[in-house]
Design a protein around this motif. Structure first.
Motif, PDB file in Angstrom:
ATOM      1  N   ALA A 177       1.094  -1.561   0.199  1.00  0.00           N
ATOM      2  CA  ALA A 177       0.525   0.639  -0.047  1.00  0.00           C
ATOM      3  C   ALA A 177       0.898   0.907  -0.316  1.00  0.00           C
ATOM      4  O   ALA A 177       0.841   2.403  -0.673  1.00  0.00           O
ATOM      5  N   VAL A 178       2.284   1.072   0.320  1.00  0.00           N
ATOM      6  CA  VAL A 178       3.214   2.020   1.000  1.00  0.00           C
ATOM      7  C   VAL A 178       3.176   2.520  -0.721  1.00  0.00           C
ATOM      8  O   VAL A 178       3.895   3.862  -0.981  1.00  0.00           O
ATOM      9  N   ILE A 179       4.118   1.200  -0.600  1.00  0.00           N
ATOM     10  CA  ILE A 179       4.948   1.503  -2.532  1.00  0.00           C
ATOM     11  C   ILE A 179       3.760   2.261  -3.406  1.00  0.00           C
ATOM     12  O   ILE A 179       4.567   3.174  -4.246  1.00  0.00           O
ATOM     13  N   ASN A 180       2.917   1.425  -3.485  1.00  0.00           N
ATOM     14  CA  ASN A 180       2.201   2.066  -4.611  1.00  0.00           C
ATOM     15  C   ASN A 180       1.622   3.749  -4.139  1.00  0.00           C
ATOM     16  O   ASN A 180       1.881   4.109  -5.858  1.00  0.00           O
ATOM     17  N   ALA A 181       1.579   3.952  -3.008  1.00  0.00           N
ATOM     18  CA  ALA A 181       1.373   5.312  -2.594  1.00  0.00           C
ATOM     19  C   ALA A 181       2.400   6.280  -3.376  1.00  0.00           C
ATOM     20  O   ALA A 181       2.544   7.226  -4.121  1.00  0.00           O
ATOM     21  N   LEU A 227      -0.746 -10.239  -2.820  1.00  0.00           N
ATOM     22  CA  LEU A 227       0.676 -10.243  -2.368  1.00  0.00           C
ATOM     23  C   LEU A 227       2.044 -11.060  -3.802  1.00  0.00           C
ATOM     24  O   LEU A 227       2.675 -10.729  -3.853  1.00  0.00           O
ATOM     25  N   PRO A 228       1.291 -10.890  -4.704  1.00  0.00           N
ATOM     26  CA  PRO A 228       1.607 -10.799  -6.110  1.00  0.00           C
ATOM     27  C   PRO A 228       3.271 -10.219  -6.331  1.00  0.00           C
ATOM     28  O   PRO A 228       4.063 -10.314  -6.415  1.00  0.00           O
ATOM     29  N   GLU A 229       1.844  -8.713  -5.723  1.00  0.00           N
ATOM     30  CA  GLU A 229       3.239  -7.472  -5.884  1.00  0.00           C
ATOM     31  C   GLU A 229       3.835  -7.356  -5.019  1.00  0.00           C
ATOM     32  O   GLU A 229       5.341  -7.138  -5.915  1.00  0.00           O
ATOM     33  N   TYR A 230       4.040  -7.665  -3.700  1.00  0.00           N
ATOM     34  CA  TYR A 230       4.889  -8.107  -3.098  1.00  0.00           C
ATOM     35  C   TYR A 230       5.326  -9.132  -3.063  1.00  0.00           C
ATOM     36  O   TYR A 230       7.535  -8.381  -3.473  1.00  0.00           O
ATOM     37  N   GLY A 231       5.975  -9.796  -3.929  1.00  0.00           N
ATOM     38  CA  GLY A 231       7.121 -10.959  -4.040  1.00  0.00           C
ATOM     39  C   GLY A 231       8.046 -10.181  -5.068  1.00  0.00           C
ATOM     40  O   GLY A 231       8.559 -10.399  -5.469  1.00  0.00           O
ATOM     41  N   LYS A 232       7.187  -9.446  -6.138  1.00  0.00           N
ATOM     42  CA  LYS A 232       7.991  -9.484  -7.296  1.00  0.00           C
ATOM     43  C   LYS A 232       8.870  -7.913  -6.769  1.00  0.00           C
ATOM     44  O   LYS A 232       9.788  -8.239  -7.531  1.00  0.00           O
ATOM     45  N   ARG A 233       8.473  -7.806  -5.706  1.00  0.00           N
ATOM     46  CA  ARG A 233       9.748  -6.392  -6.135  1.00  0.00           C
ATOM     47  C   ARG A 233      10.344  -7.292  -3.916  1.00  0.00           C
ATOM     48  O   ARG A 233      11.682  -6.023  -4.082  1.00  0.00           O
ATOM     49  N   LEU A 234      10.344  -8.016  -3.886  1.00  0.00           N
ATOM     50  CA  LEU A 234      11.158  -8.790  -2.513  1.00  0.00           C
ATOM     51  C   LEU A 234      12.552  -8.929  -3.225  1.00  0.00           C
ATOM     52  O   LEU A 234      12.761 -10.576  -3.547  1.00  0.00           O
ATOM     53  N   GLU A 235      13.350  -7.787  -2.704  1.00  0.00           N
ATOM     54  CA  GLU A 235      14.772  -8.670  -2.761  1.00  0.00           C
ATOM     55  C   GLU A 235      15.345  -9.791  -2.480  1.00  0.00           C
ATOM     56  O   GLU A 235      16.239 -10.220  -2.263  1.00  0.00           O
TER      57      GLU A 235
END
Ligand code: BTN
Length: 253
Positions: free
Chosen positions: A91-95, A188-196
Protein backbone atom coordinates in the motif's frame (compact mmCIF):
# COMPACT_ATOMS: atom_id res chain seq x y z
CA UNK A 1 -2.37 13.69 -14.34
CA UNK A 2 -3.58 15.21 -11.11
CA UNK A 3 -2.90 13.10 -8.03
CA UNK A 4 -5.91 12.73 -5.77
CA UNK A 5 -6.54 11.01 -2.48
CA UNK A 6 -10.23 10.75 -1.78
CA UNK A 7 -10.58 9.39 1.71
CA UNK A 8 -13.11 6.57 1.86
CA UNK A 9 -13.94 7.03 5.54
CA UNK A 10 -13.70 9.68 8.22
CA UNK A 11 -10.27 9.74 9.77
CA UNK A 12 -9.31 11.79 12.82
CA UNK A 13 -5.93 13.47 12.48
CA UNK A 14 -3.41 14.68 15.08
CA UNK A 15 -0.28 16.47 13.94
CA UNK A 16 2.77 17.02 16.15
CA UNK A 17 5.96 19.05 15.77
CA UNK A 18 7.88 16.60 17.90
CA UNK A 19 6.96 13.39 19.66
CA UNK A 20 8.79 10.39 21.08
CA UNK A 21 7.11 7.91 18.72
CA UNK A 22 3.82 8.14 16.87
CA UNK A 23 3.30 4.40 17.44
CA UNK A 24 3.80 4.71 21.20
CA UNK A 25 1.49 7.72 21.29
CA UNK A 26 -1.19 5.92 19.28
CA UNK A 27 -1.02 2.91 21.60
CA UNK A 28 -1.34 5.06 24.72
CA UNK A 29 -4.14 7.05 23.09
CA UNK A 30 -6.06 3.87 22.27
CA UNK A 31 -6.08 2.90 25.95
CA UNK A 32 -7.45 6.25 27.15
CA UNK A 33 -10.05 7.10 24.53
CA UNK A 34 -13.18 5.76 22.96
CA UNK A 35 -12.32 5.24 19.32
CA UNK A 36 -15.03 5.96 16.78
CA UNK A 37 -13.01 5.96 13.61
CA UNK A 38 -9.44 5.46 12.43
CA UNK A 39 -7.04 8.04 13.83
CA UNK A 40 -3.91 9.25 12.06
CA UNK A 41 -0.94 10.54 14.05
CA UNK A 42 1.78 12.40 12.18
CA UNK A 43 4.90 14.07 13.55
CA UNK A 44 7.47 16.35 11.95
CA UNK A 45 10.16 14.52 13.92
CA UNK A 46 10.51 11.76 16.52
CA UNK A 47 12.94 11.56 19.42
CA UNK A 48 12.51 7.81 19.99
CA UNK A 49 11.24 6.37 16.72
CA UNK A 50 11.65 2.62 16.64
CA UNK A 51 10.97 -0.47 14.58
CA UNK A 52 11.00 -4.23 14.78
CA UNK A 53 13.66 -6.05 16.79
CA UNK A 54 14.36 -2.97 18.99
CA UNK A 55 15.78 -1.11 16.01
CA UNK A 56 15.87 2.67 16.36
CA UNK A 57 14.32 4.57 13.47
CA UNK A 58 16.24 7.77 12.72
CA UNK A 59 13.53 10.44 12.48
CA UNK A 60 15.00 13.90 11.87
CA UNK A 61 12.98 16.99 11.06
CA UNK A 62 12.01 17.95 7.55
CA UNK A 63 13.35 15.01 5.61
CA UNK A 64 10.97 12.17 6.29
CA UNK A 65 7.45 11.06 7.07
CA UNK A 66 6.63 9.56 10.45
CA UNK A 67 3.03 8.45 10.83
CA UNK A 68 0.84 5.92 12.61
CA UNK A 69 -2.68 4.85 11.74
CA UNK A 70 -4.73 3.62 14.68
CA UNK A 71 -7.54 1.35 13.50
CA UNK A 72 -10.06 0.48 16.21
CA UNK A 73 -11.49 -2.96 16.80
CA UNK A 74 -10.21 -4.82 13.85
CA UNK A 75 -10.59 -8.57 13.66
CA UNK A 76 -7.10 -10.02 13.59
CA UNK A 77 -6.46 -13.67 12.95
CA UNK A 78 -3.07 -14.32 14.58
CA UNK A 79 -1.83 -16.54 11.72
CA UNK A 80 -2.72 -13.75 9.27
CA UNK A 81 -1.02 -10.90 11.10
CA UNK A 82 1.97 -10.99 8.74
CA UNK A 83 -0.44 -10.08 5.96
CA UNK A 84 -1.13 -6.72 7.58
CA UNK A 85 2.57 -5.90 7.36
CA UNK A 86 3.05 -7.20 3.82
CA UNK A 87 -0.17 -5.48 2.69
CA UNK A 88 0.96 -2.21 4.23
CA UNK A 89 4.32 -2.40 2.45
CA UNK A 90 2.52 -2.73 -0.90
CA UNK A 91 0.00 0.00 0.00
CA UNK A 92 2.82 2.40 0.87
CA UNK A 93 4.88 1.59 -2.24
CA UNK A 94 1.83 2.13 -4.47
CA UNK A 95 1.29 5.56 -2.95
CA UNK A 96 5.00 6.40 -3.31
CA UNK A 97 4.93 5.39 -6.99
CA UNK A 98 2.29 8.05 -7.70
CA UNK A 99 4.84 10.67 -6.65
CA UNK A 100 8.07 8.94 -7.66
CA UNK A 101 7.04 6.91 -10.72
CA UNK A 102 10.58 6.14 -11.86
CA UNK A 103 11.98 4.88 -8.56
CA UNK A 104 12.55 1.13 -8.35
CA UNK A 105 11.28 0.32 -4.86
CA UNK A 106 12.28 -3.08 -3.49
CA UNK A 107 11.35 -4.95 -0.34
CA UNK A 108 13.44 -6.65 2.29
CA UNK A 109 11.30 -9.22 4.10
CA UNK A 110 9.25 -8.50 5.96
CA UNK A 111 8.79 -4.81 6.55
CA UNK A 112 11.55 -2.78 4.91
CA UNK A 113 11.31 -0.68 1.76
CA UNK A 114 14.59 -0.39 -0.15
CA UNK A 115 16.00 1.77 -2.92
CA UNK A 116 19.42 0.78 -4.30
CA UNK A 117 19.72 -1.90 -1.58
CA UNK A 118 19.34 0.69 1.16
CA UNK A 119 16.45 1.04 3.55
CA UNK A 120 14.31 4.08 2.82
CA UNK A 121 11.30 3.06 4.84
CA UNK A 122 10.01 0.75 7.51
CA UNK A 123 6.65 -0.48 8.77
CA UNK A 124 5.85 -1.41 12.37
CA UNK A 125 2.43 -2.95 12.98
CA UNK A 126 1.34 -3.55 16.55
CA UNK A 127 -1.87 -4.82 18.11
CA UNK A 128 -3.11 -3.58 21.50
CA UNK A 129 -6.44 -4.63 22.99
CA UNK A 130 -7.85 -5.54 19.61
CA UNK A 131 -6.85 -2.21 18.10
CA UNK A 132 -4.28 -2.05 15.35
CA UNK A 133 -1.47 0.49 15.03
CA UNK A 134 0.28 0.73 11.68
CA UNK A 135 3.45 2.80 11.93
CA UNK A 136 5.16 4.01 8.78
CA UNK A 137 8.50 5.76 8.54
CA UNK A 138 9.94 7.04 5.25
CA UNK A 139 13.25 8.77 4.46
CA UNK A 140 12.34 11.03 1.58
CA UNK A 141 15.51 13.08 1.35
CA UNK A 142 17.61 12.40 4.38
CA UNK A 143 21.10 13.09 3.09
CA UNK A 144 23.05 12.51 6.29
CA UNK A 145 22.52 9.44 8.44
CA UNK A 146 24.37 8.64 11.67
CA UNK A 147 27.61 6.70 11.09
CA UNK A 148 26.26 3.33 12.15
CA UNK A 149 23.46 3.58 9.55
CA UNK A 150 25.56 4.80 6.62
CA UNK A 151 25.67 1.50 4.77
CA UNK A 152 22.13 0.45 5.60
CA UNK A 153 19.92 3.50 5.34
CA UNK A 154 19.27 5.67 2.33
CA UNK A 155 16.72 8.04 0.91
CA UNK A 156 14.58 8.15 -2.18
CA UNK A 157 17.16 10.16 -4.16
CA UNK A 158 14.58 12.11 -6.05
CA UNK A 159 14.88 15.76 -5.30
CA UNK A 160 11.51 16.91 -6.63
CA UNK A 161 9.33 18.66 -4.09
CA UNK A 162 6.20 16.68 -3.48
CA UNK A 163 2.98 17.39 -1.63
CA UNK A 164 3.72 15.46 1.53
CA UNK A 165 0.21 15.88 2.95
CA UNK A 166 -1.22 14.32 -0.16
CA UNK A 167 1.24 11.44 0.07
CA UNK A 168 0.27 10.89 3.72
CA UNK A 169 -3.44 10.96 2.79
CA UNK A 170 -2.90 8.51 -0.02
CA UNK A 171 -0.91 6.13 2.16
CA UNK A 172 -3.66 6.27 4.78
CA UNK A 173 -6.33 5.63 2.19
CA UNK A 174 -4.44 2.73 0.62
CA UNK A 175 -3.86 1.13 4.04
CA UNK A 176 -7.49 1.41 5.14
CA UNK A 177 -8.66 -0.05 1.84
CA UNK A 178 -6.17 -2.91 2.09
CA UNK A 179 -7.36 -3.74 5.62
CA UNK A 180 -10.92 -4.40 4.47
CA UNK A 181 -9.88 -7.79 3.11
CA UNK A 182 -6.25 -8.21 4.00
CA UNK A 183 -6.84 -11.90 4.81
CA UNK A 184 -7.11 -12.63 1.08
CA UNK A 185 -3.53 -11.50 0.54
CA UNK A 186 -4.39 -10.14 -2.92
CA UNK A 187 -1.30 -7.97 -2.73
CA UNK A 188 1.13 -10.88 -2.26
CA UNK A 189 2.05 -11.26 -5.95
CA UNK A 190 2.99 -7.57 -6.03
CA UNK A 191 4.91 -8.01 -2.79
CA UNK A 192 6.78 -11.02 -4.19
CA UNK A 193 7.73 -9.20 -7.38
CA UNK A 194 9.55 -6.50 -5.42
CA UNK A 195 11.00 -8.81 -2.79
CA UNK A 196 14.76 -8.50 -3.06
CA UNK A 197 15.19 -11.20 -0.41
CA UNK A 198 13.97 -13.96 -2.77
CA UNK A 199 16.38 -16.50 -4.28
CA UNK A 200 19.24 -15.15 -2.23
CA UNK A 201 21.24 -16.74 0.53
CA UNK A 202 19.94 -15.35 3.79
CA UNK A 203 20.77 -15.52 7.45
CA UNK A 204 17.77 -14.97 9.67
CA UNK A 205 17.95 -14.19 13.36
CA UNK A 206 15.18 -15.89 15.34
CA UNK A 207 15.54 -14.81 18.94
CA UNK A 208 18.77 -16.47 20.07
CA UNK A 209 19.20 -18.87 17.15
CA UNK A 210 19.69 -18.10 13.52
CA UNK A 211 19.09 -20.10 10.38
CA UNK A 212 20.71 -19.78 7.03
CA UNK A 213 19.60 -20.97 3.64
CA UNK A 214 18.06 -19.85 0.38
CA UNK A 215 14.91 -17.72 0.49
CA UNK A 216 12.62 -19.73 -1.80
CA UNK A 217 9.27 -17.95 -1.73
CA UNK A 218 6.60 -16.43 0.48
CA UNK A 219 3.49 -18.35 1.46
CA UNK A 220 -0.16 -17.27 1.69
CA UNK A 221 0.41 -15.68 5.09
CA UNK A 222 3.39 -13.63 3.99
CA UNK A 223 5.81 -15.98 5.77
CA UNK A 224 9.21 -16.58 4.22
CA UNK A 225 10.02 -20.12 3.11
CA UNK A 226 13.72 -20.86 3.48
CA UNK A 227 15.54 -23.96 2.23
CA UNK A 228 18.08 -24.74 4.94
CA UNK A 229 21.46 -26.47 4.74
CA UNK A 230 19.75 -29.87 5.04
CA UNK A 231 17.54 -29.01 2.04
CA UNK A 232 14.51 -28.81 4.32
CA UNK A 233 11.96 -26.03 3.93
CA UNK A 234 11.41 -23.87 6.99
CA UNK A 235 8.53 -21.41 7.34
CA UNK A 236 9.63 -18.18 8.99
CA UNK A 237 6.82 -15.95 10.22
CA UNK A 238 8.91 -13.61 12.38
CA UNK A 239 12.61 -13.04 12.41
CA UNK A 240 15.11 -10.59 11.06
CA UNK A 241 16.99 -11.04 7.82
CA UNK A 242 20.48 -9.99 8.86
CA UNK A 243 22.38 -10.85 5.72
CA UNK A 244 21.51 -11.24 2.08
CA UNK A 245 24.05 -12.38 -0.45
CA UNK A 246 23.89 -12.91 -4.15
CA UNK A 247 26.83 -12.82 -6.58
CA UNK A 248 26.31 -9.18 -7.48
CA UNK A 249 25.02 -7.90 -4.22
CA UNK A 250 26.26 -8.24 -0.71
CA UNK A 251 24.96 -6.10 2.05
CA UNK A 252 23.99 -6.08 5.67
CA UNK A 253 20.43 -5.27 6.51
C1 BTN B 1 11.48 -0.95 11.29
O1 BTN B 1 12.52 -0.40 10.95
O2 BTN B 1 11.47 -2.12 11.72
C2 BTN B 1 10.18 -0.21 11.20
C3 BTN B 1 10.33 1.28 11.39
C4 BTN B 1 9.00 1.97 11.63
C5 BTN B 1 9.17 3.44 11.91
C6 BTN B 1 7.86 4.16 12.05
S1 BTN B 1 8.09 5.91 12.09
C7 BTN B 1 6.45 6.15 12.65
C8 BTN B 1 6.18 5.05 13.66
N1 BTN B 1 6.66 5.43 14.97
C9 BTN B 1 7.65 4.62 15.39
O3 BTN B 1 8.25 4.74 16.49
N2 BTN B 1 7.90 3.68 14.48
C10 BTN B 1 7.06 3.84 13.30
Amino acid sequence: EEIQANLQTNVAVSVFKEISSTNDYAKAFSKKNILRCPHLFVSEQQTAGHGLHQRAFFSPKGTGIYMSILVPKIKIIPAKEGLITTGTVVAVINALLKFYPTVDFKIKWINDILVNHKKVGGILTEVVNGNLVIGIGLNLNTAAFPKQLQFKAGDIKDKRLINRDLLIAMITNNCLRMLKNYQDGQFLPEYGKRLETLHNKVIIKLGNRSISGIAEKIDNNGSLIVKNAQNKLETISTGEVVKVASPDNLYQG
